[in-house]
Design an enzyme around this catalytic site. Structure first.
Site, PDB file in Angstrom:
ATOM      1  N   THR A 159      -4.381   2.468  -1.087  1.00 47.38           N
ATOM      2  CA  THR A 159      -3.203   2.242  -0.103  1.00 47.38           C
ATOM      3  C   THR A 159      -2.292   3.658  -0.645  1.00 47.38           C
ATOM      4  O   THR A 159      -1.705   4.573   0.040  1.00 47.38           O
ATOM      5  CB  THR A 159      -2.236   1.100  -0.200  1.00 47.38           C
ATOM      6  OG1 THR A 159      -3.300   0.076   0.193  1.00 47.38           O
ATOM      7  CG2 THR A 159      -1.087   1.225   0.645  1.00 47.38           C
TER       8      THR A 159
ATOM      9  N   SER B 267     -11.042  -0.224   3.119  1.00 49.87           N
ATOM     10  CA  SER B 267     -11.816  -1.588   3.447  1.00 49.87           C
ATOM     11  C   SER B 267     -12.786  -1.218   4.446  1.00 49.87           C
ATOM     12  O   SER B 267     -13.831  -1.986   4.413  1.00 49.87           O
ATOM     13  CB  SER B 267     -10.651  -2.518   4.032  1.00 49.87           C
ATOM     14  OG  SER B 267      -9.841  -3.335   3.077  1.00 49.87           O
TER      15      SER B 267
ATOM     16  N   LYS C  16      -4.608 -10.900  11.503  1.00 49.79           N
ATOM     17  CA  LYS C  16      -4.303 -11.271  10.260  1.00 49.79           C
ATOM     18  C   LYS C  16      -4.052 -13.022   9.992  1.00 49.79           C
ATOM     19  O   LYS C  16      -4.350 -13.417  11.031  1.00 49.79           O
ATOM     20  CB  LYS C  16      -2.582 -10.809  10.535  1.00 49.79           C
ATOM     21  CG  LYS C  16      -1.778 -10.788   8.983  1.00 49.79           C
ATOM     22  CD  LYS C  16      -2.236  -9.535   8.389  1.00 49.79           C
ATOM     23  CE  LYS C  16      -1.750  -9.169   7.159  1.00 49.79           C
ATOM     24  NZ  LYS C  16      -1.820  -7.874   6.596  1.00 49.79           N
TER      25      LYS C  16
ATOM     26  N   LYS D   7      -2.431   0.257  13.402  1.00 52.56           N
ATOM     27  CA  LYS D   7      -2.892   0.998  12.412  1.00 52.56           C
ATOM     28  C   LYS D   7      -4.249   1.260  12.488  1.00 52.56           C
ATOM     29  O   LYS D   7      -4.781   2.525  12.015  1.00 52.56           O
ATOM     30  CB  LYS D   7      -2.494   0.087  10.919  1.00 52.56           C
ATOM     31  CG  LYS D   7      -2.649   0.844   9.887  1.00 52.56           C
ATOM     32  CD  LYS D   7      -2.475  -0.093   8.560  1.00 52.56           C
ATOM     33  CE  LYS D   7      -1.106  -0.677   8.552  1.00 52.56           C
ATOM     34  NZ  LYS D   7      -0.873  -1.318   7.175  1.00 52.56           N
TER      35      LYS D   7
HETATM   36  P1  NAD Z   1       3.149  -6.416  -4.794  1.00 52.47           P
HETATM   37  O1  NAD Z   1       3.548  -7.733  -4.863  1.00 52.47           O
HETATM   38  O2  NAD Z   1       2.245  -5.936  -5.843  1.00 52.47           O
HETATM   39  O3  NAD Z   1       4.358  -5.454  -5.120  1.00 52.47           O
HETATM   40  C1  NAD Z   1       5.689  -5.751  -4.535  1.00 52.47           C
HETATM   41  C2  NAD Z   1       6.724  -5.158  -5.705  1.00 52.47           C
HETATM   42  O4  NAD Z   1       8.001  -5.321  -4.928  1.00 52.47           O
HETATM   43  C3  NAD Z   1       6.832  -6.139  -6.847  1.00 52.47           C
HETATM   44  O5  NAD Z   1       7.064  -5.148  -7.892  1.00 52.47           O
HETATM   45  C4  NAD Z   1       8.036  -6.724  -6.576  1.00 52.47           C
HETATM   46  O6  NAD Z   1       8.976  -6.978  -7.760  1.00 52.47           O
HETATM   47  C5  NAD Z   1       8.963  -5.807  -5.954  1.00 52.47           C
HETATM   48  N1  NAD Z   1       9.988  -6.204  -5.048  1.00 52.47           N
HETATM   49  C6  NAD Z   1      10.105  -7.256  -4.590  1.00 52.47           C
HETATM   50  N2  NAD Z   1      11.530  -7.534  -3.986  1.00 52.47           N
HETATM   51  C7  NAD Z   1      12.126  -6.428  -4.338  1.00 52.47           C
HETATM   52  C8  NAD Z   1      13.615  -6.035  -3.901  1.00 52.47           C
HETATM   53  N3  NAD Z   1      14.213  -6.605  -3.493  1.00 52.47           N
HETATM   54  N4  NAD Z   1      13.791  -4.876  -4.583  1.00 52.47           N
HETATM   55  C9  NAD Z   1      12.945  -3.988  -5.252  1.00 52.47           C
HETATM   56  N5  NAD Z   1      11.624  -4.222  -5.402  1.00 52.47           N
HETATM   57  C10 NAD Z   1      11.198  -5.550  -4.899  1.00 52.47           C
HETATM   58  O7  NAD Z   1       2.797  -5.866  -3.459  1.00 52.47           O
HETATM   59  P2  NAD Z   1       1.776  -4.664  -2.971  1.00 52.47           P
HETATM   60  O8  NAD Z   1       0.537  -4.738  -2.531  1.00 52.47           O
HETATM   61  O9  NAD Z   1       2.055  -3.232  -3.779  1.00 52.47           O
HETATM   62  O10 NAD Z   1       2.721  -4.486  -1.494  1.00 52.47           O
HETATM   63  C11 NAD Z   1       3.973  -3.879  -1.305  1.00 52.47           C
HETATM   64  C12 NAD Z   1       4.146  -3.670   0.139  1.00 52.47           C
HETATM   65  O11 NAD Z   1       3.110  -2.379   0.483  1.00 52.47           O
HETATM   66  C13 NAD Z   1       4.047  -4.738   1.263  1.00 52.47           C
HETATM   67  O12 NAD Z   1       5.015  -4.591   2.226  1.00 52.47           O
HETATM   68  C14 NAD Z   1       2.666  -4.653   1.670  1.00 52.47           C
HETATM   69  O13 NAD Z   1       2.419  -5.243   2.759  1.00 52.47           O
HETATM   70  C15 NAD Z   1       2.625  -3.130   1.698  1.00 52.47           C
HETATM   71  N6  NAD Z   1       0.929  -2.733   1.591  1.00 52.47           N
HETATM   72  C16 NAD Z   1       0.287  -3.016   0.689  1.00 52.47           C
HETATM   73  C17 NAD Z   1      -1.085  -2.672   0.762  1.00 52.47           C
HETATM   74  C18 NAD Z   1      -1.964  -2.820  -0.275  1.00 52.47           C
HETATM   75  O14 NAD Z   1      -3.320  -2.461  -0.345  1.00 52.47           O
HETATM   76  N7  NAD Z   1      -1.629  -3.274  -1.530  1.00 52.47           N
HETATM   77  C19 NAD Z   1      -1.605  -2.338   1.854  1.00 52.47           C
HETATM   78  C20 NAD Z   1      -0.910  -1.991   3.077  1.00 52.47           C
HETATM   79  C21 NAD Z   1       0.440  -2.306   2.893  1.00 52.47           C
END
Ligand code: NAD
Length: 421
Positions: free
Chosen positions: A189, A350, A105, A93
């Protein structure tokens, strides 16, 4: 999927990209294994006076292009394989975005919801005490990930400062603004993915009134829904871990945000103004232009990929589409904008935070947005043209793009040919 196949799957993406480039054997040898993974047991005093230990890791996968960069995850199911796979993805990435970083990580095997706030603070400080010699602003720079946040990053920066005897805000990113965090980090993001889709809209055949479905209504999912709705697109379906809702005329995103802020599931809107509930697993089958997986890994797989009705998939989650599902989607002519590009806005801002910390000079939110937009558009356009020229998917193109940057850096130290000629 077992954890070891998780890492093996990640490595198949590397092999595929290598087939398209004249990659030196040294490069693949270097990128096939993590450079360094450290495992420790963190011992903390619990509120009831007892002592408890937690497994924790930090992986520095590859640092050829600069200090390693990657989040710290608190999760009961965290494993070393998962940490190393996520560190591998971070390596690619950062190279995709041309950030001067390698990939890293970290994780603690813990369910943070079972800890009090004071226990969580002691655990976070213990992590830094254990890894203080591994992390550093020119060595390895952590950030938040699943179940870690700005306040935890603030404790960690403070602990690091007391160990080294001076303030070093650039040791960690995703900090609170008051402690040297960057404006624009919270929605970075989603915003990065939004700029990417906007920039490639014509090539992707997307119009100005898209129908959008968002899987996972957390940090990334909520921000992408808000950004797209504000531009006049229709958010027709969203889901969280407790269910999904659909509305043919478009959901009221502000009402959804209010429900989540009040701790209610998205299904709490059902019954209001044409909103119906939907089984969470049916969200990916909704008829839409853009499907945004923003929940967890492996949500679109061999078993359900044929149900996808979208024209384009924007991977805000890490690893939401398996390689088998990729092949099925390609057969259906669904374009997947891959995670290592689509969700790289977070690590890009970041990086901006680290730069501002080192300069001691802070940017306006407009400056952050402008630079993020320029970076997403620049790298997105390059990847799109590699995909066109080589007739490969955007995912393979993104890996080719990253691998060529990593290879140049690794080869600059001399290859087998250099040493034997
Ligand atoms: P988060 O915990 O805030 O949100 C995750 C959401 O997914 C929650 O609403 C949860 O209820 C939902 N969820 C869980 N299981 C589910 C299912 N089976 N069906 C539908 N929804 C479901 O996390 P986030 O920070 O938004 O991250 C989400 C994804 O994005 C992850 O894979 C994370 O690695 C990736 N990501 C996030 C960031 C960031 O800056 N937040 C950056 C890069 C990648």
């Amino acid at each position: 999927m077992t954890d070891s196949s998780f890492l093996d799957v990640a490595l198949t993406r590397l092999d595929e990209a290598a087939r398209h480039l004249q990659t030196d054997g040294d490069v693949l040898e270097r990128l096939k294994y993590p450079r360094e993974t450290t495992k420790v047991r963190l011992m903390i005093r619990m509120d009831d006076g007892s002592r408890k230990s937690f497994l924790a890791w930090r992986c520095r996968y590859d640092d050829t292009r600069g200090p390693t960069k990657g989040g710290i995850r608190y999760h009961p199911d965290a494993t070393v394989e998962e940490v190393e796979t996520l560190a591998f993805w971070m390596t690619f990435k950062c190279a995709v975005m041309n950030l001067p970083y390698g990939g890293g990580k970290g994780a603690v095997q813990v369910d943070p919801r079972t800890l009090s706030k004071a226990e969580l603070e002691r655990l976070s400080r213990a992590y830094v005490q254990a890894f203080a010699r591994i992390i550093g602003p020119d060595r390895d720079i952590p950030a938040p990930d699943v179940y870690t946040n700005a306040i935890i990053m603030g404790w960690m920066a403070d602990e690091y400062a007391s160990i080294v005897g001076q303030s070093v805000p650039a040791v960690i990113t995703g900090k609170p603004i008051a402690l040297g965090g960057s404006l624009g980090r919270d929605d970075a993001t989603a915003r990065g993915g939004y700029y990417l889709v906007r920039h490639l809209a014509r090539e992707l055949g997307l119009g100005s009134r898209m129908r959008v479905a968002v899987q996972g209504f957390g940090n990334a999912g909520q921000f992408i829904a808000s950004l797209l709705a504000a531009e006049g697109h229709s958010i027709v379906a969203v889901s969280d871990s407790r269910g999904a809702v659909i509305c043919e005329d478009g959901l009221d995103v502000d009402a959804l945000l209010r429900a989540k802020a009040a701790g209610q599931p998205v299904t709490s809107l059902a019954g209001q103004g044409g909103v119906r509930t939907l089984a969470a697993e049916d969200l990916i089958a909704v008829d839409c232009d853009l499907l945004v997986p923003a929940a967890l890994e492996n949500m679109i797989d061999e078993a359900n990929a044929h149900r996808v009705h979208a024209r384009v998939v924007l991977e805000l989650a890490n690893g939401p589409v398996t390689p088998e599902a990729d092949r099925i989607l390609e057969g259906k002519r669904v374009v997947v904008l891959p995670d290592i590009l689509a969700n790289a806005g977070g690590v890009t801002v970041s990086y901006f935070e680290w730069v501002q910390n080192r300069q001691g000079y802070y940017w306006t939110v407009e400056e952050v947005h402008e630079r993020l937009k320029a970076t997403m558009e620049r790298e997105g356009a390059k990847i799109w043209s590699i995909a066109r020229e080589r007739q490969v998917s955007p995912r393979t193109a993104a890996y080719i793009h990253a691998l060529s940057r990593l290879a140049s850096a690794i080869e600059a130290h001399g290859t087998q040919q250099f040493f034997t000629s």
